[in-house]
Design a protein around this motif. Structure first.
Motif, PDB file in Angstrom:
ATOM      1  N   ILE A  44      20.758  80.296  47.484  1.00  9.96           N
ATOM      2  CA  ILE A  44      19.573  80.883  47.460  1.00  9.96           C
ATOM      3  C   ILE A  44      18.942  79.985  48.499  1.00  9.96           C
ATOM      4  N   HIS A  45      18.709  78.510  48.509  1.00 12.35           N
ATOM      5  CA  HIS A  45      18.008  78.175  49.381  1.00 12.35           C
ATOM      6  C   HIS A  45      18.345  77.853  50.484  1.00 12.35           C
ATOM      7  N   VAL A  46      20.015  77.386  50.616  1.00 14.67           N
ATOM      8  CA  VAL A  46      20.329  77.208  52.285  1.00 14.67           C
ATOM      9  C   VAL A  46      21.470  77.489  52.520  1.00 14.67           C
ATOM     10  N   ASP A  47      21.835  78.753  52.562  1.00 15.82           N
ATOM     11  CA  ASP A  47      22.339  79.538  52.989  1.00 15.82           C
ATOM     12  C   ASP A  47      22.222  81.022  53.143  1.00 15.82           C
ATOM     13  N   ALA A  48      21.894  81.031  54.457  1.00 11.98           N
ATOM     14  CA  ALA A  48      20.783  81.850  55.196  1.00 11.98           C
ATOM     15  C   ALA A  48      21.713  83.885  55.068  1.00 11.98           C
ATOM     16  N   ASP A  49      22.378  83.395  55.443  1.00 11.45           N
ATOM     17  CA  ASP A  49      23.271  84.019  55.962  1.00 11.45           C
ATOM     18  C   ASP A  49      23.454  85.235  54.409  1.00 11.45           C
ATOM     19  N   LYS A  50      24.117  84.726  53.652  1.00 14.70           N
ATOM     20  CA  LYS A  50      24.816  85.066  52.274  1.00 14.70           C
ATOM     21  C   LYS A  50      23.274  85.286  51.172  1.00 14.70           C
ATOM     22  N   ALA A  51      21.613  84.526  51.606  1.00  9.24           N
ATOM     23  CA  ALA A  51      20.539  85.051  51.580  1.00  9.24           C
ATOM     24  C   ALA A  51      20.411  85.899  51.287  1.00  9.24           C
ATOM     25  N   ALA A  52      20.621  86.505  52.717  1.00  9.77           N
ATOM     26  CA  ALA A  52      19.640  87.684  53.680  1.00  9.77           C
ATOM     27  C   ALA A  52      20.313  88.969  52.902  1.00  9.77           C
ATOM     28  N   ARG A  53      21.496  88.519  52.224  1.00  9.70           N
ATOM     29  CA  ARG A  53      22.047  89.759  51.188  1.00  9.70           C
ATOM     30  C   ARG A  53      21.761  89.821  49.711  1.00  9.70           C
ATOM     31  N   SER A  54      20.808  88.694  49.629  1.00  6.06           N
ATOM     32  CA  SER A  54      20.430  88.348  47.812  1.00  6.06           C
ATOM     33  C   SER A  54      19.021  89.782  47.803  1.00  6.06           C
ATOM     34  N   PRO A  55      18.353  90.017  46.867  1.00  8.53           N
ATOM     35  CA  PRO A  55      17.537  90.441  46.442  1.00  8.53           C
ATOM     36  C   PRO A  55      15.808  89.975  46.920  1.00  8.53           C
ATOM     37  N   PHE A  56      15.959  88.814  47.504  1.00  3.50           N
ATOM     38  CA  PHE A  56      14.930  88.427  48.515  1.00  3.50           C
ATOM     39  C   PHE A  56      14.950  88.525  50.144  1.00  3.50           C
ATOM     40  N   GLY A  57      16.307  89.372  50.869  1.00  8.74           N
ATOM     41  CA  GLY A  57      16.523  89.701  51.971  1.00  8.74           C
ATOM     42  C   GLY A  57      16.230  87.372  52.745  1.00  8.74           C
ATOM     43  N   SER A  58      16.359  86.680  52.190  1.00  9.87           N
ATOM     44  CA  SER A  58      16.177  85.530  53.369  1.00  9.87           C
ATOM     45  C   SER A  58      15.913  84.080  52.209  1.00  9.87           C
ATOM     46  N   THR A  59      16.362  82.802  52.756  1.00  8.98           N
ATOM     47  CA  THR A  59      16.324  81.767  51.167  1.00  8.98           C
ATOM     48  C   THR A  59      14.958  81.748  50.532  1.00  8.98           C
ATOM     49  N   ILE A  60      14.550  81.063  49.946  1.00  3.26           N
ATOM     50  CA  ILE A  60      13.775  80.715  49.894  1.00  3.26           C
ATOM     51  C   ILE A  60      13.729  79.293  48.636  1.00  3.26           C
ATOM     52  N   ALA A  61      12.393  78.945  48.836  1.00  2.00           N
ATOM     53  CA  ALA A  61      11.896  77.648  48.939  1.00  2.00           C
ATOM     54  C   ALA A  61      12.306  77.013  47.349  1.00  2.00           C
ATOM     55  N   HIS A  62      13.189  76.214  46.892  1.00  2.00           N
ATOM     56  CA  HIS A  62      13.126  75.716  45.624  1.00  2.00           C
ATOM     57  C   HIS A  62      11.495  75.532  44.951  1.00  2.00           C
TER      58      HIS A  62
END
Length: 150
Positions: A44-62
């Motif tokens: 969720i912090h470092v994989d932009a492609d996977k994080a784009a499909r998350s509820p957050f829509g992008s990576t997030i900061a720790h």
């Protein structure tokens, strides 16, 4: 920037809001560098492609990256003259109420809660509330404890 001329002047500010820092952008490079420094490479912090499909829509900061900005952000709000140093003593009531999406701008609001003798100096308890530009909830709220050594 508020500059206090010694402990006595700082004491008079107990119970007041000292101000806000400037806005700072948390980009992917900073997130990746923090991941490398801590070994926390959760997707969720470092994989932009996977994080784009998350509820957050992008990576997030720790959350701890956000917390690590506290000294820098608070340093933009106030300082105390006439002390040799300030030493981190700890923190109380740490919370991360809201995520920090990549490329968000954050700033800190600073409130001096208390100042009392202790620890070889005076212990300041400061409430720091980090907000995200456009966000409806804070992204980090923490009470920091600092010993100011004369």
């Amino acid at each position: 920037m508020k500059v206090f001329q010694g402990i006595e002047e700082l004491q008079r500010a107990v119970g007041t809001h000292l101000g806000h820092s400037g806005w700072h952008t948390i980009g992917q490079r900073q997130i990746d560098t923090f991941a490398d420094a801590t070994g926390d490479h959760q997707w969720i912090h470092v994989d932009a492609d996977k994080a784009a499909r998350s509820p957050f829509g992008s990576t997030i900061a720790h959350g701890y990256l956000t917390l690590s900005l506290v000294p820098m952000l608070v340093g933009e709000v106030y300082r105390v003259e006439g002390v040799r140093m300030g030493v981190n003593y700890g923190a109380n009531k740490l919370r991360f109420p809201s995520p920090v999406p990549v490329d968000s701008k954050v700033r800190a609001g600073v409130e001096l809660l208390s100042l009392a003798p202790g620890g070889g100096g005076h212990q300041a308890t400061v409430k720091v509330t980090i907000e995200r530009e456009g966000g409806d909830k804070p992204v980090c709220v923490v009470e920091t404890l600092t010993v100011l050594v004369p």
